[in-house]
Design a protein around this motif. Structure first.
Motif, PDB file in Angstrom:
ATOM      1  N   GLY A 224     -11.151  16.071  27.872  1.00 52.55           N
ATOM      2  CA  GLY A 224     -11.371  14.834  27.541  1.00 52.55           C
ATOM      3  C   GLY A 224     -11.504  14.397  25.773  1.00 52.55           C
ATOM      4  N   GLU A 225     -11.718  15.610  25.508  1.00 51.85           N
ATOM      5  CA  GLU A 225     -10.932  15.763  24.098  1.00 51.85           C
ATOM      6  C   GLU A 225      -9.337  16.246  23.772  1.00 51.85           C
ATOM      7  N   TRP A 226      -8.714  15.985  22.879  1.00 48.56           N
ATOM      8  CA  TRP A 226      -7.872  15.654  22.268  1.00 48.56           C
ATOM      9  C   TRP A 226      -7.021  16.836  21.054  1.00 48.56           C
ATOM     10  N   GLU A 227      -6.137  17.456  21.273  1.00 50.14           N
ATOM     11  CA  GLU A 227      -5.338  18.739  20.976  1.00 50.14           C
ATOM     12  C   GLU A 227      -4.410  18.090  20.247  1.00 50.14           C
ATOM     13  N   MET A 228      -4.718  18.146  18.689  1.00 46.57           N
ATOM     14  CA  MET A 228      -3.285  18.276  17.790  1.00 46.57           C
ATOM     15  C   MET A 228      -2.593  19.203  17.700  1.00 46.57           C
ATOM     16  N   LYS A 229      -0.655  19.147  17.045  1.00 46.10           N
ATOM     17  CA  LYS A 229      -0.401  19.906  16.514  1.00 46.10           C
ATOM     18  C   LYS A 229      -0.048  19.464  15.087  1.00 46.10           C
ATOM     19  N   VAL A 230      -0.416  19.793  14.324  1.00 43.91           N
ATOM     20  CA  VAL A 230      -0.526  19.809  13.053  1.00 43.91           C
ATOM     21  C   VAL A 230       0.048  20.456  11.515  1.00 43.91           C
ATOM     22  N   LYS A 231       1.528  20.137  10.894  1.00 43.76           N
ATOM     23  CA  LYS A 231       2.023  20.540  10.093  1.00 43.76           C
ATOM     24  C   LYS A 231       1.725  20.665   9.242  1.00 43.76           C
ATOM     25  N   ASP A 232       0.942  21.441   8.134  1.00 46.32           N
ATOM     26  CA  ASP A 232       1.251  21.529   6.940  1.00 46.32           C
ATOM     27  C   ASP A 232       2.322  21.608   6.026  1.00 46.32           C
ATOM     28  N   ARG A 233       2.599  20.271   4.870  1.00 43.34           N
ATOM     29  CA  ARG A 233       4.648  20.425   5.036  1.00 43.34           C
ATOM     30  C   ARG A 233       4.965  21.256   3.511  1.00 43.34           C
ATOM     31  N   ILE A 234       3.444  20.794   2.832  1.00 45.72           N
ATOM     32  CA  ILE A 234       4.300  21.986   1.975  1.00 45.72           C
ATOM     33  C   ILE A 234       4.152  23.593   2.111  1.00 45.72           C
ATOM     34  N   HIS A 235       3.155  24.200   3.173  1.00 45.64           N
ATOM     35  CA  HIS A 235       3.504  25.761   3.077  1.00 45.64           C
ATOM     36  C   HIS A 235       3.788  25.236   4.568  1.00 45.64           C
ATOM     37  N   SER A 236       4.720  25.293   5.326  1.00 50.36           N
ATOM     38  CA  SER A 236       5.365  24.559   6.218  1.00 50.36           C
ATOM     39  C   SER A 236       4.170  25.668   7.509  1.00 50.36           C
ATOM     40  N   HIS A 237       2.999  25.528   7.368  1.00 47.92           N
ATOM     41  CA  HIS A 237       2.351  26.283   8.325  1.00 47.92           C
ATOM     42  C   HIS A 237       1.388  25.326   9.673  1.00 47.92           C
ATOM     43  N   LYS A 238       1.796  25.607  10.484  1.00 48.40           N
ATOM     44  CA  LYS A 238       1.041  24.629  12.069  1.00 48.40           C
ATOM     45  C   LYS A 238       0.520  24.846  12.668  1.00 48.40           C
ATOM     46  N   GLN A 239      -0.569  24.029  12.287  1.00 48.71           N
ATOM     47  CA  GLN A 239      -2.079  24.610  13.503  1.00 48.71           C
ATOM     48  C   GLN A 239      -2.224  24.023  15.027  1.00 48.71           C
ATOM     49  N   GLU A 240      -2.960  24.107  15.633  1.00 49.43           N
ATOM     50  CA  GLU A 240      -3.972  23.055  16.366  1.00 49.43           C
ATOM     51  C   GLU A 240      -5.485  22.440  15.977  1.00 49.43           C
ATOM     52  N   VAL A 241      -5.309  21.090  15.725  1.00 49.89           N
ATOM     53  CA  VAL A 241      -6.780  20.796  15.676  1.00 49.89           C
ATOM     54  C   VAL A 241      -7.110  20.047  17.104  1.00 49.89           C
ATOM     55  N   VAL A 242      -8.126  20.546  16.920  1.00 50.51           N
ATOM     56  CA  VAL A 242      -8.896  19.367  18.200  1.00 50.51           C
ATOM     57  C   VAL A 242     -10.407  18.790  17.988  1.00 50.51           C
TER      58      VAL A 242
END
Length: 501
Positions: A224-242
């Motif tokens: 039931g949780e939501w998983e998002m792909k989040v991109k840091d546009r300054i450092h071009s870093h990507k991570q998943e946030v729930v």
């Protein structure tokens, strides 16, 4: 707010994630934090500052929408009577916003109301016998409601010269004109207000704000949780946030994000992007002669958001006049978006809706093409219907914000173009999105309370109820038909917001 940008990275899990740094997310974050300061909340904004898209001062008309002057909220029925029910509803919604802002001032969360709200009479102006008769009937119907008592009506040129000297200059005395005037109107800088709320959230709460962070995708988890792909546009870093709960307040980008969530409630929604332009003057001599917001009738085939109006604007303490909006077309869903936004939004779930809406709105397409092709000289001709001797040298063109009008499934027509604001929520109340444009920012507090009612209803009417009534004293009661409560609420907000009507 760019000085607040840090190199922090988001945590892997939050209770609540809000996407977009406009007035909707700022309002919802503030409400949730007030109700439960222990909630772990994150806001992701893809640009370097809050309120740079639709909420920015010049990207909207800055009208505190109370239905005082907007004629599309008061249609004439087939029997000739005027239906004011939508107008009353919009007026009540704006009163909720004013109570919420008054609470923020009272608590010291924000300061200096003059930075974001100022008194400015709202007027409707029409030309010719037929529209003058409509306006008279509308006035008669509206003054019967406590929400519009005090509305003045006149067809007298001398009276109109007092109200709108700039518009009445060089008018032919035989021209039939009619106007209503409501002194309770306001001009609102939603950008300034949103940044004040954002600053409070960042400095005086445990809400985490991430600028230059873009949410690219939202996927449901089995639990039931939501998983998002989040991109840091300054450092071009990507991570998943729930997150347990997600709100999509990303303006035009709300549509593709909602679609990525795969909730069944999003099926069939499409978007039709419309941009806008204003003619703007800062000439103090002209500004001095026009101290109101003046709306008139939309032209045939024009969408409601293209109703011509000549408005006083007060931005960062400086007064200006704007006229418009002139509609434009771009395939971008945001002002700082991509030209691929519209083509990439088309899919098997919404193609029937999109085609149906286009087929049944061919006159609108034609209208937009004509608007886009207009030269500045042609736009000045439209302005001269309001200001007879408008000089092109006094006025400049300013690009307004990008709007994405909602297209919904319709059994009969395939798809239907909607001109309002719509809250879409999934069955379990764990994800919500705001779609559409007008009346938008004016009714942010009401819209976000609608989200809370649908998604946190038990708490809102249970443990959060006392705090809710402290914030919105009139919550759960109708102002229409209740003169005592209306007067009490309006006196309270007038004092807190330092309004001068």
């Amino acid at each position: 707010m760019s000085h607040l940008l840090t190199s922090r990275t988001p945590k892997p899990k939050y209770d609540v994630v809000l996407i977009g740094g406009g007035i909707m997310s700022a309002t919802l974050a503030t409400l949730l934090h007030e109700f439960d300061p222990n909630l772990e909340i994150a806001i992701f904004e893809r640009l370097g500052r809050f309120a740079k898209e639709s909420t920015a001062a010049w990207n909207n008309a800055g009208t505190g929408h109370s239905a005082f002057c907007e004629l599309n909220y008061t249609p004439e029925k087939e029997d000739g009577t005027i239906d004011i029910s939508k107008a009353e509803s919009i007026a009540e919604q704006f009163e909720i916003s004013k109570q919420f802002w008054s609470y923020l001032l009272q608590k010291g969360y924000i300061q200096e109301p003059k930075d974001f709200i100022n008194s400015c009479p709202h007027m409707s102006l029409v030309f010719g016998d037929k529209d003058a008769e409509y306006l008279r009937k509308r006035h008669d119907a509206m003054i019967g409601s406590v929400l519009f008592s005090g509305m003045k009506f006149s067809t007298d040129h001398e009276k109109l010269k007092e109200w709108i000297p700039l518009v009445m200059s060089k008018r032919n005395a035989s021209e039939v004109m009619a106007a209503t005037k409501m002194d309770l109107g306001t001009d609102v800088n939603f950008g300034s207000l949103t940044r004040k709320m954002g600053r409070h959230l960042l400095e005086d709460s445990n809400v985490e704000v991430f600028l230059y962070h873009e949410v690219k995708d939202i996927d449901p988890r089995e639990n039931g949780e939501w998983e998002m792909k989040v991109k840091d546009r300054i450092h071009s870093h990507k991570q998943e946030v729930v997150a347990d709960f997600v709100f999509i307040g990303a303006g035009g980008y709300a549509l593709p994000l909602l679609d990525s969530s795969d909730i069944k409630e999003s099926a069939g929604y499409g978007g039709f992007p419309v941009s806008g332009e204003w003619l703007v003057t800062h000439n103090p001599e002209l500004v001095e002669k026009h101290q109101a917001k003046v709306y008139t009738q939309a032209t045939v085939d024009a969408p409601p958001m293209s109703v011509p109006h000549l408005d006083l604007r007060i931005i960062d303490g400086k007064k200006a006049l704007l006229f418009g909006p002139f509609a434009g077309f771009s395939t971008k869903f945001l002002k700082e978006g991509s030209y691929l936004d519209l083509p990439e939004s088309v899919n098997t779930k919404n193609i029937r809706s999109l085609f149906g809406a286009w087929w049944h709105n061919i006159p609108l397409t034609k209208y937009l093409i004509q608007q886009v092709a207009m030269t500045k000289a042609q736009r000045m001709q439209h302005l001269r219907e309001f200001v007879k001797d408008a000089n092109e040298a006094d006025w400049e063109l300013k690009i307004a914000g990008q709007r994405v009008q909602v297209i919904k499934k319709d059994e009969k027509e395939g798809g239907k173009l909607e001109f309002g604001t719509e809250v879409v929520v999934n069955e379990s109340g764990t994800i919500a999105s705001l779609l559409g444009a007008s009346p938008g920012a004016s009714t942010a507090a009401y819209a976000m309370l609608s989200v809370l009612e649908k998604c946190f209803g038990e708490k809102l009417h249970g443990e959060w109820k006392d705090k809710l009534l402290e914030m919105i004293p009139s919550y759960g009661q109708k102002l229409a038909g209740n003169p005592e409560l209306t007067e009490k609420v309006r006196n309270y907000t007038k004092e807190k917001l330092e309004l001068e009507y």
